[in-house]
Scaffold this motif. Structure first.
Motif, PDB file in Angstrom:
ATOM      1  N   TYR A 192      11.083  -5.144  -8.073  1.00  0.00           N
ATOM      2  CA  TYR A 192      10.076  -3.914  -8.450  1.00  0.00           C
ATOM      3  C   TYR A 192       8.589  -4.278  -8.697  1.00  0.00           C
ATOM      4  CZ  TYR A 192      14.644  -1.908 -10.261  1.00  0.00           C
ATOM      5  OH  TYR A 192      15.779  -1.310 -10.188  1.00  0.00           O
ATOM      6  N   ASP A 193       7.716  -3.692  -7.814  1.00  0.00           N
ATOM      7  CA  ASP A 193       6.493  -3.843  -7.838  1.00  0.00           C
ATOM      8  C   ASP A 193       5.855  -2.680  -7.267  1.00  0.00           C
ATOM      9  OD1 ASP A 193       3.991  -4.903  -8.200  1.00  0.00           O
ATOM     10  OD2 ASP A 193       4.051  -6.316  -6.345  1.00  0.00           O
ATOM     11  N   HIS A 194       6.081  -1.535  -8.269  1.00  0.00           N
ATOM     12  CA  HIS A 194       5.640  -0.218  -7.842  1.00  0.00           C
ATOM     13  C   HIS A 194       4.951   0.830  -9.037  1.00  0.00           C
ATOM     14  CE1 HIS A 194       8.856  -1.643  -4.991  1.00  0.00           C
ATOM     15  NE2 HIS A 194       8.634  -0.390  -4.305  1.00  0.00           N
ATOM     16  N   ASN A 195       4.149   1.595  -8.349  1.00  0.00           N
ATOM     17  CA  ASN A 195       3.544   2.435  -9.331  1.00  0.00           C
ATOM     18  C   ASN A 195       4.425   3.599  -9.747  1.00  0.00           C
ATOM     19  OD1 ASN A 195       0.939   3.819 -10.533  1.00  0.00           O
ATOM     20  ND2 ASN A 195       1.883   5.426  -9.351  1.00  0.00           N
ATOM     21  N   PHE A 196       4.749   3.908 -11.198  1.00  0.00           N
ATOM     22  CA  PHE A 196       5.488   5.084 -11.574  1.00  0.00           C
ATOM     23  C   PHE A 196       4.526   6.167 -12.046  1.00  0.00           C
ATOM     24  CE2 PHE A 196       8.600   1.600 -11.210  1.00  0.00           C
ATOM     25  CZ  PHE A 196       9.971   2.338 -11.389  1.00  0.00           C
ATOM     26  N   CYS A 197       4.696   7.348 -11.501  1.00  0.00           N
ATOM     27  CA  CYS A 197       3.730   8.463 -11.490  1.00  0.00           C
ATOM     28  C   CYS A 197       4.055   9.035 -13.114  1.00  0.00           C
ATOM     29  CB  CYS A 197       3.903   9.556 -10.570  1.00  0.00           C
ATOM     30  SG  CYS A 197       3.701   8.609  -8.714  1.00  0.00           S
TER      31      CYS A 197
ATOM     32  N   ILE B 192       0.969  -1.328  -0.006  1.00  0.00           N
ATOM     33  CA  ILE B 192       0.035  -0.018   0.104  1.00  0.00           C
ATOM     34  C   ILE B 192       0.743   1.354   0.030  1.00  0.00           C
ATOM     35  CG2 ILE B 192      -1.593   1.211   1.240  1.00  0.00           C
ATOM     36  CD1 ILE B 192      -2.770  -1.372   0.166  1.00  0.00           C
ATOM     37  N   PRO B 193       0.623   2.244  -0.989  1.00  0.00           N
ATOM     38  CA  PRO B 193       1.252   3.638  -0.955  1.00  0.00           C
ATOM     39  C   PRO B 193       1.513   4.078   0.637  1.00  0.00           C
ATOM     40  CG  PRO B 193      -0.049   3.415  -2.750  1.00  0.00           C
ATOM     41  CD  PRO B 193      -0.524   2.364  -1.793  1.00  0.00           C
ATOM     42  N   LEU B 194       2.686   4.596   0.797  1.00  0.00           N
ATOM     43  CA  LEU B 194       2.880   5.301   2.064  1.00  0.00           C
ATOM     44  C   LEU B 194       2.292   6.479   2.207  1.00  0.00           C
ATOM     45  CD1 LEU B 194       6.789   4.583   2.524  1.00  0.00           C
ATOM     46  CD2 LEU B 194       4.909   3.302   3.463  1.00  0.00           C
ATOM     47  N   SER B 195       1.896   7.195   3.203  1.00  0.00           N
ATOM     48  CA  SER B 195       1.327   8.551   3.371  1.00  0.00           C
ATOM     49  C   SER B 195       2.265   9.654   2.804  1.00  0.00           C
ATOM     50  CB  SER B 195       0.769   8.652   4.658  1.00  0.00           C
ATOM     51  OG  SER B 195       1.832   8.740   5.419  1.00  0.00           O
ATOM     52  N   GLU B 196       3.431   9.496   2.455  1.00  0.00           N
ATOM     53  CA  GLU B 196       4.207  10.704   2.131  1.00  0.00           C
ATOM     54  C   GLU B 196       4.166  10.690   0.686  1.00  0.00           C
ATOM     55  OE1 GLU B 196       8.087   8.086   1.329  1.00  0.00           O
ATOM     56  OE2 GLU B 196       7.657   8.174   3.245  1.00  0.00           O
ATOM     57  N   PRO B 197       4.559  12.078   0.320  1.00  0.00           N
ATOM     58  CA  PRO B 197       4.436  12.379  -1.260  1.00  0.00           C
ATOM     59  C   PRO B 197       5.136  11.497  -2.237  1.00  0.00           C
ATOM     60  CG  PRO B 197       4.890  14.363   0.082  1.00  0.00           C
ATOM     61  CD  PRO B 197       5.084  12.991   0.815  1.00  0.00           C
ATOM     62  N   PRO B 198       4.911  11.161  -3.325  1.00  0.00           N
ATOM     63  CA  PRO B 198       5.634  10.485  -4.087  1.00  0.00           C
ATOM     64  C   PRO B 198       7.335  10.997  -4.159  1.00  0.00           C
ATOM     65  CG  PRO B 198       3.656  11.247  -5.491  1.00  0.00           C
ATOM     66  CD  PRO B 198       3.580  12.091  -4.076  1.00  0.00           C
ATOM     67  N   SER B 199       7.954   9.680  -4.181  1.00  0.00           N
ATOM     68  CA  SER B 199       9.295   9.831  -4.197  1.00  0.00           C
ATOM     69  C   SER B 199      10.029   9.995  -5.377  1.00  0.00           C
ATOM     70  CB  SER B 199       9.900   8.273  -3.378  1.00  0.00           C
ATOM     71  OG  SER B 199       9.339   8.224  -2.303  1.00  0.00           O
ATOM     72  N   ALA B 200      11.066  10.798  -5.286  1.00  0.00           N
ATOM     73  CA  ALA B 200      11.902  11.055  -6.645  1.00  0.00           C
ATOM     74  C   ALA B 200      12.508   9.943  -6.974  1.00  0.00           C
ATOM     75  CB  ALA B 200      12.598  12.377  -6.370  1.00  0.00           C
ATOM     76  N   VAL B 201      12.733   9.645  -8.334  1.00  0.00           N
ATOM     77  CA  VAL B 201      13.503   8.508  -8.597  1.00  0.00           C
ATOM     78  C   VAL B 201      15.037   8.701  -8.657  1.00  0.00           C
ATOM     79  CG1 VAL B 201      11.557   7.607 -10.051  1.00  0.00           C
ATOM     80  CG2 VAL B 201      13.310   9.125 -11.085  1.00  0.00           C
TER      81      VAL B 201
ATOM     82  N   PHE C  91      15.434   2.914  -8.918  1.00  0.00           N
ATOM     83  CA  PHE C  91      13.820   3.223  -9.553  1.00  0.00           C
ATOM     84  C   PHE C  91      14.059   4.410 -10.797  1.00  0.00           C
ATOM     85  CE2 PHE C  91      13.003   1.351  -5.701  1.00  0.00           C
ATOM     86  CZ  PHE C  91      12.147   0.628  -5.976  1.00  0.00           C
ATOM     87  N   ASP C  92      15.429   4.882 -10.965  1.00  0.00           N
ATOM     88  CA  ASP C  92      15.403   5.873 -12.077  1.00  0.00           C
ATOM     89  C   ASP C  92      15.673   5.107 -13.377  1.00  0.00           C
ATOM     90  OD1 ASP C  92      16.200   7.931 -13.616  1.00  0.00           O
ATOM     91  OD2 ASP C  92      17.473   8.731 -12.483  1.00  0.00           O
ATOM     92  N   PHE C  93      14.576   4.856 -14.235  1.00  0.00           N
ATOM     93  CA  PHE C  93      14.553   4.445 -15.542  1.00  0.00           C
ATOM     94  C   PHE C  93      14.359   5.611 -16.462  1.00  0.00           C
ATOM     95  CE2 PHE C  93      13.334   0.735 -12.754  1.00  0.00           C
ATOM     96  CZ  PHE C  93      14.375  -0.175 -13.268  1.00  0.00           C
ATOM     97  N   ARG C  94      14.697   6.724 -16.283  1.00  0.00           N
ATOM     98  CA  ARG C  94      14.550   7.752 -17.232  1.00  0.00           C
ATOM     99  C   ARG C  94      15.162   7.704 -18.563  1.00  0.00           C
ATOM    100  NH1 ARG C  94      14.972  12.633 -13.318  1.00  0.00           N
ATOM    101  NH2 ARG C  94      16.663  11.439 -12.500  1.00  0.00           N
ATOM    102  N   THR C  95      16.379   7.171 -18.441  1.00  0.00           N
ATOM    103  CA  THR C  95      17.279   6.825 -19.867  1.00  0.00           C
ATOM    104  C   THR C  95      17.478   5.619 -20.165  1.00  0.00           C
ATOM    105  OG1 THR C  95      19.248   7.416 -18.404  1.00  0.00           O
ATOM    106  CG2 THR C  95      18.450   9.253 -19.495  1.00  0.00           C
ATOM    107  N   GLY C  96      16.980   4.696 -19.722  1.00  0.00           N
ATOM    108  CA  GLY C  96      16.961   3.200 -20.129  1.00  0.00           C
ATOM    109  C   GLY C  96      17.960   2.575 -19.173  1.00  0.00           C
TER     110      GLY C  96
END
Length: 379
Positions: free
Chosen positions: A259-264, A220-229, A234-239
């Motif tokens: 990995y079993d997470h929602n990416f925003c 379940i997502p934590l109550s904190e804001p989305p985490s920066a990758v 979890f940083d897959f921005r450049t492959g």
């Protein structure tokens, strides 16, 4: 004299349910070699044949060769998931001041629609289209109160070959009273081939997200804001090669067993936009995923434990495939700061995902520039 066109759609029996009702399979084909096989049970993508860089076709999704495997054990292979994909905390939420109690099937939480979600229903074939853009539309009506969800819900799912190397998925839903809806497809992809004997740890993954949702032990997502990758595995921005960081000592990899997470993703703008790219060095197959959904659940097959024999009699094990599931964010009905999953009478829920296939030479698999990201607006 006109030459008759070659049929691009075939319909046949795939199995029989215990109540005697028939499960059908519809095969869609196009000139480029792409072939999608859809079964009515779960409105599922049972097989997807895609040419590799040398032109050899392989099935690239996990599942079963015969219907009995789908019936014996619920593992969501290729299935349409609903009424609410992913998890709702405590199997409850409040809608318009009224508490809604759902069926709990994942500890105290509701997961993927409950005890008998859309993946366990035998959908009816509402239409078949032949021609250059062959398609099949499947329909299901979820009764008011099914698994605890309010309102009757009419759902249609259309699979269509929209090009020589492109498969589209369109899902719509209409309700007769306020409810929540979150549909997705749960295909397990291995671009080396479902029977190749290879896992997906050498696949390169790009995700167009600069934030993800950290989770607790119940996913379940934590109550904190989305985490920066940035600066995390979890940083897959450049492959990135999936296996390069999946065993890093990071608390979120421990709690998710991978990995079993929602990416925003970026906020939807109506039309599908780029969300992810998956590339396999051995086959040269590249999958680009476009969607109009606000989130992408990335699941690295962490709970495949070798207890299920799939296609070709192969035992499915951890990281044998990866799921890329466009959807609303998990637990959205309990999170007013998340993008809404509410559906009211007179509105139409619309989910569109495009799976576009290309090829890349081995040396070009990992060479990518940065992708367009949601930035702060993705929160």
């Amino acid at each position: 004299m006109n030459t008759p066109s070659v049929p691009r759609v075939a319909r046949s029996r795939f199995g029989v349910l215990p109540d005697g009702s028939e499960v059908e399979r519809v095969v869609l084909q196009c000139d480029g070699g792409l072939e999608a096989r859809i079964i009515t049970y779960g409105a599922s993508l049972q097989a997807l044949l895609v040419p590799d860089v040398a032109g050899r076709r392989d099935d690239i999704v996990l599942g079963h060769d015969a219907f009995e495997g789908y019936l014996a054990r619920r593992q969501f292979f290729g299935a349409t998931v609903g009424r609410y994909a992913n998890r709702i905390a405590g199997a409850r939420f409040v809608l318009d001041g009224t508490e809604v109690q759902l069926a709990a099937n994942n500890g105290p939480n509701a997961l993927h629609g409950g005890l008998e979600g859309f993946d366990r229903r035998n959908w009816r074939i509402a239409g078949i289209e032949d021609g250059d853009r062959p398609a099949v539309t499947l329909a299901y009506t979820s009764a008011n109160g099914e698994e605890g969800y309010p309102g009757a819900l009419d759902v249609e799912v259309t699979w269509r070959l929209t090009g020589p190397m492109e498969l589209s998925l369109d899902m719509t839903a209409r309700a007769d009273r306020p409810t929540v809806v979150n549909l997705t497809n749960h295909s397990f992809f291995n671009l080396a081939g479902a029977c190749s004997g290879r896992n997906i740890l050498d696949h390169h993954l790009t995700v167009a997200a600069d934030h993800f949702l950290a989770i607790d032990a119940g996913a379940i997502p934590l109550s904190e804001p989305p985490s920066a990758v940035d600066g995390t595995p979890f940083d897959f921005r450049t492959g990135v090669e999936i296996g390069s960081r999946i065993r890093d000592d990071h608390p979120q990899l421990r709690v998710g067993r991978g990995y079993d997470h929602n990416f925003c993703l970026a906020p939807p703008r109506g039309e599908p936009r780029f969300a992810a790219r998956l590339a396999a060095p051995t086959s040269g197959r590249v999958l680009e995923l476009f969607t109009n959904q606000p989130g992408l659940q990335v699941y690295s097959g962490n709970f495949l434990d070798g207890s299920t024999a799939g296609k070709g009699g192969r035992l499915y094990r951890q990281s044998d495939a990866i799921c890329l599931e466009p959807q609303a964010w998990p637990d959205t009905p309990n999170r007013p700061n998340f993008p809404t999953a509410r559906l009211s009478p007179g509105e139409v829920y619309r989910h569109t995902t495009l799976y576009r296939f290309t090829h890349a030479l081995h040396g070009a698999i990992g060479t990518q520039s940065a992708v367009e990201l949601p930035g702060e607006s993705g929160r």
